[in-house]
Design a protein around this motif. Structure first.
Motif: not given
Length: 688
Positions: A25-27, A31-32, A138-139, A146-147
């Motif tokens: 989800g982050a990728s 970005r991390f 994941a979400p 992503a905010g």
């Protein structure tokens, strides 16, 4: 008092189901970040509380675990949950309140799973419920980075659930085979035990394919399910009563890692592959002949009556009032129809995914910067906005929390009568990822492109002039802009608080005025500038607090000052650039920057170099001292530029060269190139 022994979950596979979706989800969000670390620690605390909390709940259902275990369960539940909530606080302080809703849903799934297994017998249903809850990371990971929670977060969750659910079904098939204790199974026995496994994987792949074909997920996401499906079929055909569960666990873990890499990589490949063409995707290309024309002033009524997926052709004319596309439609103008806004709000608002808006003149939006009043305001994903002319607009095209859009061949003219600070940007991105901005022409706005908290943006073949910054990055990483022309602005590009920016084959020309630059780097790191033309600017390149950037094969010519650097800009590399006919090659504020001016024995070509090459290897035999005494003084007293070519300045430079007793700084190119580097750039055309 001794602490009770820690209670740790024994389901080793659950760790992969928990953290692999989080990273996926982050990728996919781009970005991390540090916020992702807080989320991972919060998730870890909540996950660790699962087993001791189960022991406490069993007590409530009449299953007594013993006083010692009950006390330990209460203790570790408090510790784990407390730690999880503690790490959640920084995220809530950032306004990530939706995490509470996600956590509440996960808690309901946890309770449902417990009710199914309180008799201590696990089933496929209970494990699928647990998988549904665990993959909610994941979400969560996507949302924290992503905010926003949007459709993308939904399909990320669904794909992770389908994958890890397949692993659960596969393991249950293996357990059933192991229970037979038969070293060999007949083909009917294999299908009797494995039919559910085969059916699940076939349906999962079919569902992902349907989603991809309908543009709900990246088309290449199907690739991520291929290894899982092949393994499921092979495992069913080779099924036997002899199962090595340790090897199986390792195999499933490796399969999960491969899934994560393929899913993230395929989504990225889909984005980058799309950027290799400046034409519209085939699925969004207008039909060759209009099946129906829309006439009359009440265009919004026709939009309301249309069905999702319809294509509406709009005849020439003036259509008064703002438009709202709130369902998936293709709205295509013939003969340049005019959408004349009401003068308040945004003239065109797109809130549905996968819309087409093409071939219009858009005018007359509102005047409120804080309300994002724009010619076209996009609050959805995967739209195609092309071939429009926007004039008399505050913001041109504003992408707000919008991903995967293609904006191309639009001509945007802002309100030139307003002061720069009162205008909006030509194309403005806020918290929007993986968008493509291609072949647009922008003028008379505040900034041509304003990119904030927007990663993986592709900006290609645009022309921007007569405004403040051609492109303005703020907290935006991993962006690419190439083959753009920025001229007659205050600054060609302002790259601030960003990293991993790539700029190739761009022209930054004639950006002049008070504090004007070709490219400004403010707290910018790990970026690449390759094969750009930076010419006739007040300052070619400006650096402050920027490190580890690389500059190669650029033409830096006829600027008043080629480079202006603060000493806190370190470890930047310049190699095989052409510095030609700049009035001042370097103004350094401070004593030194630890800039590398050469690499592998090759530096840069300097038209002001007065050395020699006795061995004829093309490299000067003495270093190029990049800054003389007068340049040094000018860096500390900018008003001295008035005397740049005065006899006094020339005499001071000559004296310092003849009698090098004044230590200016140590900035020098140890391997200056005698001949200009063949950059194979487009011809430098300074006319717009």
């Amino acid at each position: 008092m001794m602490l009770p022994a820690p209670i740790i979950p024994k389901e080793h596979g659950a760790w992969a189901v928990l953290f692999v979706p989080l990273l996926v989800g982050a990728s996919l969000a781009g970005r991390f970040t540090l916020a992702l670390l807080w989320l991972a620690l919060a998730v870890l605390g909540v996950f660790l509380s699962y087993v001791p909390m189960q022991l406490m709940l069993r007590t409530g259902f009449g299953v007594a675990p013993g006083s010692g275990k009950a006390a330990a369960a209460r203790f570790w539940t408090t510790v784990y949950l407390g730690a999880g909530l503690l790490f959640l606080l920084p995220l809530l302080a950032q306004g990530k309140w939706a995490l509470l809703g996600i956590g509440g849903l996960a808690a309901l799934l946890f309770l449902a799973n417990f009710l199914l297994v309180r008799g201590r017998t696990k089933t496929i249903s209970s494990d699928l419920l647990a998988t549904l809850g665990l993959t909610m990371t994941a979400p969560s990971g996507y949302y924290v980075v992503a905010g926003k929670l949007d459709f993308t977060a939904g399909w990320i969750w669904l794909l992770n659930f389908l994958f890890f659910g397949g692993g659960m079904v596969y393991v249950h098939m293996k357990l059933a085979a192991s229970a037979t204790k038969k070293p060999g199974l007949t083909l009917p026995e294999k299908f009797s035990l494995g039919w559910l496994n085969l059916a699940y994987h076939v349906l999962a792949v079919a569902l992902v394919a349907v989603l991809a074909v309908n543009n709900w997920t990246p088309l290449f996401a199907v690739i991520a399910f291929v290894p899982m499906t092949v393994h499921a079929v092979y495992g069913t055909l080779k099924l036997s009563g002899s199962v090595h569960f340790r090897n199986l666990g390792l195999l499933l873990l490796l399969q999960a890692i491969l899934f994560a890499l393929l899913l993230a990589g395929s989504a990225r490949a889909a984005f980058e592959g799309a950027t290799t063409s400046t034409s519209a995707p085939a699925a969004r290309t207008a039909p060759s002949a209009p099946p129906e024309s829309v006439t009359g002033d009440d265009l919004q009524a026709r939009l309301a009556a249309a069905r999702p997926g319809d294509t509406l052709w709009v005849a020439p004319g003036i259509y008064r009032g703002n438009l709202h596309l709130n369902k998936r439609l293709a709205l295509i103008g013939t003969g340049r129809p005019v959408i004349l806004g009401s003068g308040t709000g945004s003239t065109v608002l797109i809130t549905a995914d996968s819309c087409v808006f093409q071939g219009f003149v858009v005018e007359g939006c509102g005047r409120m910067l804080v309300q994002e009043d724009a010619g076209i305001l996009i609050k959805s994903n995967h739209n195609f906005v092309a071939d429009n002319e926007l004039r008399d607009v505050l913001f041109g095209i504003y992408l707000f929390h919008s991903d995967g859009n293609l904006v191309m061949r639009n001509r945007i003219t802002g309100r030139a009568e307003l002061e720069l600070g009162d205008r909006g940007s030509g194309i403005h991105l806020w918290n929007s990822q993986r968008n493509r901005l291609v072949a647009n022409r922008i003028s008379a706005a505040r900034d041509g492109f304003y990119i904030q908290n927007a990663n993986h943006t592709w900006i290609e073949a645009n022309e921007v002039c007569n405004l403040r910054y051609g492109v303005h990055y703020m907290y935006a990483d991993s962006n690419v802009f190439l083959r753009n022309r920025f001229f007659d602005n205050v600054a060609g590009a302002a790259i601030m608080y960003s990293r991993s920016i790539q700029m190739r084959h761009n022209h930054f020309v004639r950006n002049r005025g008070f504090a004007s630059f070709g490219i400004l780097f403010q707290d910018c790191h790990d970026s690449l500038a390759d094969s750009n033309v930076i010419a006739e600017n007040a300052v070619g390149l400006f650096f402050e607090a920027s490190t580890n950037n690389r500059f190669r094969h650029n033409l830096i010519a006829r600027n008043d000052i080629a480079l202006q650097m603060f000493q806190n800009s370190e470890r930047n590399l310049f190699t095989e650039n052409n510095f030609i006919d700049n009035l001042n090659p370097l103004t350094l504020v401070g004593k030194r920057t630890r800039t590398a001016w050469s690499s592998g024995g090759r530096g840069n070509h300097w038209s002001a170099y007065e050395g020699y090459d006795l061995d004829h290897d093309g490299v000067g035999d003495i270093p190029m001292k990049i800054q003389n005494v007068f340049d040094y003084l000018e860096g500390h007293r900018p008003n001295l530029r008035l005397y740049l070519y005065s006899p006094a300045a020339q005499a001071l430079a000559a004296a310092a060269k003849a009698f090098p007793i004044i230590a200016v700084n140590r900035e020098m190119d140890e391997h200056p190139l005698l001949r200009p580097v063949d950059l194979r750039l487009n011809a430098l055309n300074l006319s717009p």
